[in-house]
Design a protein around this motif. Structure first.
Motif, PDB file in Angstrom:
ATOM      1  N   SER A   1     -34.154  21.100 -36.743  1.00 46.29           N
ATOM      2  CA  SER A   1     -33.294  21.856 -37.399  1.00 46.29           C
ATOM      3  C   SER A   1     -33.684  23.198 -37.532  1.00 46.29           C
ATOM      4  O   SER A   1     -34.745  23.588 -37.097  1.00 46.29           O
ATOM      5  CB  SER A   1     -33.159  21.031 -38.913  1.00 46.29           C
ATOM      6  OG  SER A   1     -34.067  20.943 -39.727  1.00 46.29           O
TER       7      SER A   1
ATOM      8  N   VAL B   1     -34.074  26.741 -40.342  1.00 43.86           N
ATOM      9  CA  VAL B   1     -34.070  27.132 -41.537  1.00 43.86           C
ATOM     10  C   VAL B   1     -33.748  28.567 -41.570  1.00 43.86           C
ATOM     11  O   VAL B   1     -34.705  29.313 -40.711  1.00 43.86           O
ATOM     12  CB  VAL B   1     -35.079  26.649 -42.463  1.00 43.86           C
ATOM     13  CG1 VAL B   1     -35.153  27.324 -43.779  1.00 43.86           C
ATOM     14  CG2 VAL B   1     -35.355  25.215 -42.577  1.00 43.86           C
TER      15      VAL B   1
ATOM     16  N   LYS C   1     -32.825  29.876 -48.921  1.00 44.27           N
ATOM     17  CA  LYS C   1     -32.871  29.326 -47.446  1.00 44.27           C
ATOM     18  C   LYS C   1     -31.675  28.585 -47.264  1.00 44.27           C
ATOM     19  O   LYS C   1     -31.081  27.831 -47.875  1.00 44.27           O
ATOM     20  CB  LYS C   1     -34.058  28.353 -47.505  1.00 44.27           C
ATOM     21  CG  LYS C   1     -35.440  28.960 -47.683  1.00 44.27           C
ATOM     22  CD  LYS C   1     -36.657  28.226 -47.848  1.00 44.27           C
ATOM     23  CE  LYS C   1     -37.845  28.788 -48.083  1.00 44.27           C
ATOM     24  NZ  LYS C   1     -38.282  28.532 -49.359  1.00 44.27           N
TER      25      LYS C   1
ATOM     26  N   THR D   1     -30.227  25.633 -44.417  1.00 45.66           N
ATOM     27  CA  THR D   1     -30.637  24.620 -43.342  1.00 45.66           C
ATOM     28  C   THR D   1     -29.493  24.222 -42.512  1.00 45.66           C
ATOM     29  O   THR D   1     -28.455  23.747 -42.895  1.00 45.66           O
ATOM     30  CB  THR D   1     -31.430  23.335 -43.821  1.00 45.66           C
ATOM     31  OG1 THR D   1     -32.404  23.732 -44.646  1.00 45.66           O
ATOM     32  CG2 THR D   1     -31.901  22.481 -42.827  1.00 45.66           C
TER      33      THR D   1
END
Length: 168
Positions: free
Chosen positions: A105, A107, A116, A118
């Protein structure tokens, strides 16, 4: 009474727990204007952290990135950082046992505020050089049902469905 500097001078042998707690620093990167530094802190075996640190001041963000994550790219205006996050060592081992793919993934970090966001199942992220506020995300292919991605990859070969000449 002993002097203050002589209190803990006895040398101890290094044990296995001490060796395994070592963390190496690697993959340093500097933002384009030099205001941010990133680096990975990795143990000999296990999960890694990425540190994003301002080069002036005391602002710093630590992001856990799993066992094989940690690629960092900064936006051209040095306002954002995109950090690749891999599954943790435990998750990767569980996925391998269950014959599931290990997918990364990304961020996205706002370096001014620390916010942040994701994005799951992303292979790679790249900032647009001309317009630094835009981020291109390369997703993993969708699971194609029975047989998964391997069947979808094989369907594009030869004269089978989805092969040359078929509608995209």
């Amino acid at each position: 009474m002993s002097p203050l500097g002589a209190q803990n001078t006895a040398k101890r042998p290094l044990d296995l727990a001490g060796i395994l707690s070592f963390r190496g620093m690697g993959l340093p990167a500097l933002s384009s204007n030099g205001s941010w530094l990133s680096y990975r802190l990795s143990p000999l075996e296990g999960d890694t952290d990425v540190v994003l640190r301002a080069t002036s001041g005391d602002k710093s963000y630590t992001i856990p990135v799993g066992q094989n994550g940690g690629a960092v790219s900064f936006s051209p205006d040095s306002a954002w950082a995109a950090v690749t996050v891999a599954p943790t060592r435990r998750e990767a081992q569980a996925n391998t046992r269950a014959r599931r793919p290990n997918q990364n993934s990304v961020v996205l970090v706002n370096l001014a505020t620390g916010d942040k966001t994701t994005f799951a199942k992303i292979r790679r992220a790249v900032f647009n050089g001309e317009m630094g506020g835009w981020l291109a995300l390369d997703r993993y292919p969708a699971d194609a049902g029975p047989g998964g991605a391997a069947a979808a990859a094989g369907a594009g070969r030869g004269g089978r469905a989805g092969g040359p000449g078929a509608a995209a």
